[in-house]
Write a protein that holds these residues in place. Structure first.
Motif, mmCIF file in Angstrom:
data_model
loop_
_atom_site.group_PDB
_atom_site.id
_atom_site.type_symbol
_atom_site.label_atom_id
_atom_site.label_comp_id
_atom_site.label_asym_id
_atom_site.label_seq_id
_atom_site.Cartn_x
_atom_site.Cartn_y
_atom_site.Cartn_z
ATOM 1 N N LEU A 290 0.808 -1.224 0.000
ATOM 2 C CA LEU A 290 0.000 0.000 0.000
ATOM 3 C C LEU A 290 0.841 1.273 0.000
ATOM 4 N N SER A 291 2.145 1.138 0.154
ATOM 5 C CA SER A 291 3.026 2.291 0.257
ATOM 6 C C SER A 291 3.287 2.934 -1.101
ATOM 7 N N PRO A 292 3.622 4.241 -1.128
ATOM 8 C CA PRO A 292 4.146 4.832 -2.369
ATOM 9 C C PRO A 292 5.384 4.056 -2.817
ATOM 10 N N LYS A 293 5.627 4.032 -4.128
ATOM 11 C CA LYS A 293 6.724 3.230 -4.674
ATOM 12 C C LYS A 293 7.763 4.131 -5.343
ATOM 13 N N SER A 294 9.014 3.694 -5.275
ATOM 14 C CA SER A 294 10.079 4.372 -6.008
ATOM 15 C C SER A 294 11.243 3.415 -6.222
ATOM 16 N N ASN A 295 11.743 3.385 -7.449
ATOM 17 C CA ASN A 295 12.930 2.592 -7.755
ATOM 18 C C ASN A 295 14.121 3.489 -8.075
ATOM 19 N N SER A 296 14.071 4.741 -7.611
ATOM 20 C CA SER A 296 15.116 5.700 -7.987
ATOM 21 C C SER A 296 16.484 5.306 -7.448
ATOM 22 N N ALA A 297 16.533 4.641 -6.296
ATOM 23 C CA ALA A 297 17.832 4.268 -5.721
ATOM 24 C C ALA A 297 18.503 3.174 -6.543
ATOM 25 N N ILE A 298 17.748 2.107 -6.882
ATOM 26 C CA ILE A 298 18.355 1.025 -7.665
ATOM 27 C C ILE A 298 18.702 1.510 -9.066
ATOM 28 N N THR A 299 17.868 2.393 -9.629
ATOM 29 C CA THR A 299 18.175 2.952 -10.946
ATOM 30 C C THR A 299 19.458 3.772 -10.891
ATOM 31 N N ALA A 300 19.632 4.523 -9.815
ATOM 32 C CA ALA A 300 20.822 5.365 -9.674
ATOM 33 C C ALA A 300 22.091 4.532 -9.572
ATOM 34 N N ILE A 301 22.082 3.511 -8.716
ATOM 35 C CA ILE A 301 23.306 2.717 -8.553
ATOM 36 C C ILE A 301 23.607 1.904 -9.811
#
Length: 432
Positions: free
Chosen positions: A331-342
Motif C-alpha cells: 500500500l506504500s508509495p513506490k520508487s525505484n530511484s535508488a536502484i536505478t541510480a546505482i
C-alpha cells in the motif's frame, strides 16, 4: 538405518528417475558416461529431483571413486584429501553440494585440479548458476538444468522402493491405496527425497494388521488416512501446476510492486506453506529497498524489523510480522530511484574508462602523501555555512554526470528531489 531416499540412490545411469532430457538414450550425460569422457558440470534445480542421484549414477556407471562434500561446511583440507585420492587413482568424481557457496580460497584450489582432470566436479545447487556461481568455475563446467519430476516418474520411484527387498521396503509387503498414493505424490510436490522419506515414515508408523493364510508373511495396506497422518509437512518447492520457486518469489515481488495486497498475501501464503522462511525474508528485504525505497524509508525500516522479528520467532508465528510488512509495502508509495541510480553508476564504471580520483580527495594520512600531491587543495565543508562548499568530487571525465533521478512520488522523495536538484545546480554553478 539410513533414510529410504539415501538407500534407493541409483547405482547406475539406468536407475535414475526422470531427467530423460539429460540421461535418456542418446542424451548428453548418457553419451558422456558411455564414452567415459566426463567433464565437470553443474546441475541446478530445486531440492530432491535428482542432482545427487545423477552424480552417484555417473560414478557407479564409470566405476570412478565418488566423494561428496558441501561447499559451505566442508573445509579446504577435505578438498585436499579428495585431490590426493584423485592423484593416486587418476580421477575422482566429487559431488560438491551448495556450490554457489564456494568461497574464493576453495575455488582457487579447485581450478587447477579441474583443468588437469584430477577431479571431475559435479556441482549441485538450487540457485541459478548464471547468477550465483563465479565465472571462473562456470567457464570450466557444463551447466545442466534439471526438470521437475513428472507424476509418472514419482510413481515409478515409489513402486521401486516398495518392491526392493534389499534397499527398499519390499520386506514389508506394502500396498498403497490409489488415494494414499495420490496424496503422497501431491505432498511431495516433485521432491522425490521428501516423497520417499515420507513413504518410509508411513510404512514404519502404520501397524501391520493383515496376514497371509499360511501366517508366513504380513501385509500392510496404507490408506489415505494413515498417509495423511504420516505426512504433516507439505514440501512445496513446486506447486501443483509446476511453478518453480523462482516463479513464486517473482510473483510475490511483482504483486507488492503493483500494489495488489491480496495477490501479495496469496503468494506469501504459498511461500509460508513451503516453510522457506529464509527465501521469504531475503526477498522481502530486497523488495523494501528496491521497490519502495526513498518513497517511504520508514516503511522500509519497519519491513526490515519485521524480517528480523520473523527470523527470531520462526514459523508459524513469524507469519504475523511478515503479513504486516507485506500489507504496508503493497500500500506504500513506490520508487525505484535508488536502484536505478546505482545501476547507472555501475554501468559507467563497467563501460567507461574513468579518470583518476581528483588529487584533493585522495588519502593524505600517510608519510609522503603531500609529495604526491594527495589531499592538497581539499576544502573542508564543515568550515563553511550550511556545511557545504562547491568542490569537484567526480573524476574529470564524469563531471556533471547525474545518476539519481528521483520521482517525487511521496512527500519524502519530493523533498529529496528538491534538495538534490538544488545542490546539483549550486555545484555546477560553483565550478564554472
Amino acid at each position: 538405518m539410513k533414510p529410504l531416499a539415501y538407500r534407493m540412490r541409483p547405482q547406475n545411469i539406468e536407475q535414475v528417475v526422470g531427467q530423460q532430457h539429460l540421461i535418456g538414450p542418446g542424451k548428453i550425460i548418457r553419451r558422456m558416461v558411455e564414452a567415459r569422457l566426463l567433464s565437470s558440470m553443474i546441475l541446478y534445480g530445486p531440492p530432491g529431483i535428482g542432482k545427487t542421484s545423477i552424480a552417484s549414477a555417473i560414478a557407479g556407471s564409470t566405476k570412478y571413486a565418488f566423494r561428496m562434500l558441501n561447499a559451505a561446511t566442508d573445509s579446504k583440507k577435505q578438498l585436499e584429501q579428495v585431490a590426493a585420492e584423485g592423484k593416486m587413482s587418476g580421477t575422482v568424481i566429487l559431488l560438491l553440494d551448495e556450490i554457489h557457496r564456494l568461497d574464493k580460497t576453495k575455488q582457487d584450489y579447485l581450478l587447477p585440479l579441474l583443468e588437469s582432470g584430477q577431479i571431475i566436479l559435479i556441482g549441485a545447487t538450487t540457485e541459478n548458476p548464471y547468477i550465483s556461481i563465479s565465472p571462473a568455475i562456470r567457464s570450466r563446467c557444463q551447466i545442466f538444468e534439471l526438470k521437475p519430476l513428472a507424476e509418472s516418474d514419482t510413481k515409478k520411484a515409489i513402486t521401486r522402493a516398495l518392491t526392493d527387498e534389499e534397499n527398499g521396503l519390499g520386506k514389508y509387503h506394502v500396498k498403497l491405496t490409489a488415494d494414499a498414493e495420490k496424496l503422497l505424490i501431491e505432498k511431495g510436490n516433485g521432491d522425490l527425497r521428501a516423497t520417499l522419506n515420507g513413504l518410509e515414515l508411513a510404512v514404519l508408523s502404520t501397524k501391520q494388521e493383515e496376514a497371509d493364510a499360511d501366517k508366513k508373511a504380513t501385509h500392510l495396506t496404507i490408506h489415505q488416512k494413515e498417509m495423511a497422518d504420516s505426512l504433516q509437512v507439505k514440501s512445496q518447492n513446486f506447486d501443483a501446476h509446476g511453478d518453480g520457486h523462482y516463479d513464486l518469489v517473482s510473483a510475490f515481488q511483482k504483486s507488492i510492486r503493483g500494489s495488489d495486497v491480496d495477490a501479495a498475501l496469496h503468494y506469501l501464503a504459498r511461500l509460508l506453506e513451503s516453510g522457506d522462511l529464509i527465501s521469504i525474508c531475503r526477498r522481502l528485504s530486497v523488495i523494501a529497498y528496491e521497490d519502495i525505497g526513498l518513497a517511504n524509508p520508514a516503511a522500509v525500516q519497519r519491513a526490515f524489523s519485521a524480517v528480523q522479528a520473523a527470523q527470531t520467532l520462526g514459523l508459524p508465528e513469524g507469519r504475523i510480522p511478515l503479513a504486516n510488512a507485506v500489507i504496508e509495502l503493497a500500500l506504500s508509495p513506490k520508487s525505484n530511484s535508488a536502484i536505478t541510480a546505482i545501476d547507472k553508476a555501475l554501468n559507467d564504471v563497467q563501460t567507461k574508462t574513468t579518470d583518476q580520483i581528483p588529487a584533493n580527495l585522495k588519502d593524505a594520512h600517510y608519510s609522503g602523501a603531500k609529495k604526491l600531491g594527495h589531499g592538497i587543495g581539499y576544502i573542508y565543508p564543515h568550515a563553511y555555512p550550511n556545511d557545504w562548499v562547491p568542490q569537484q568530487y567526480l573524476p574529470d571525465n564524469l563531471v556533471g554526470s547525474q545518476y539519481f533521478l528521483p520521482k517525487g512520488n511521496s512527500k519524502i522523495e519530493k523533498a529529496f528531489k528538491e534538495q538534490y536538484q538544488t545542490l546539483h545546480k549550486m555545484q555546477a554553478d560553483g565550478l564554472k
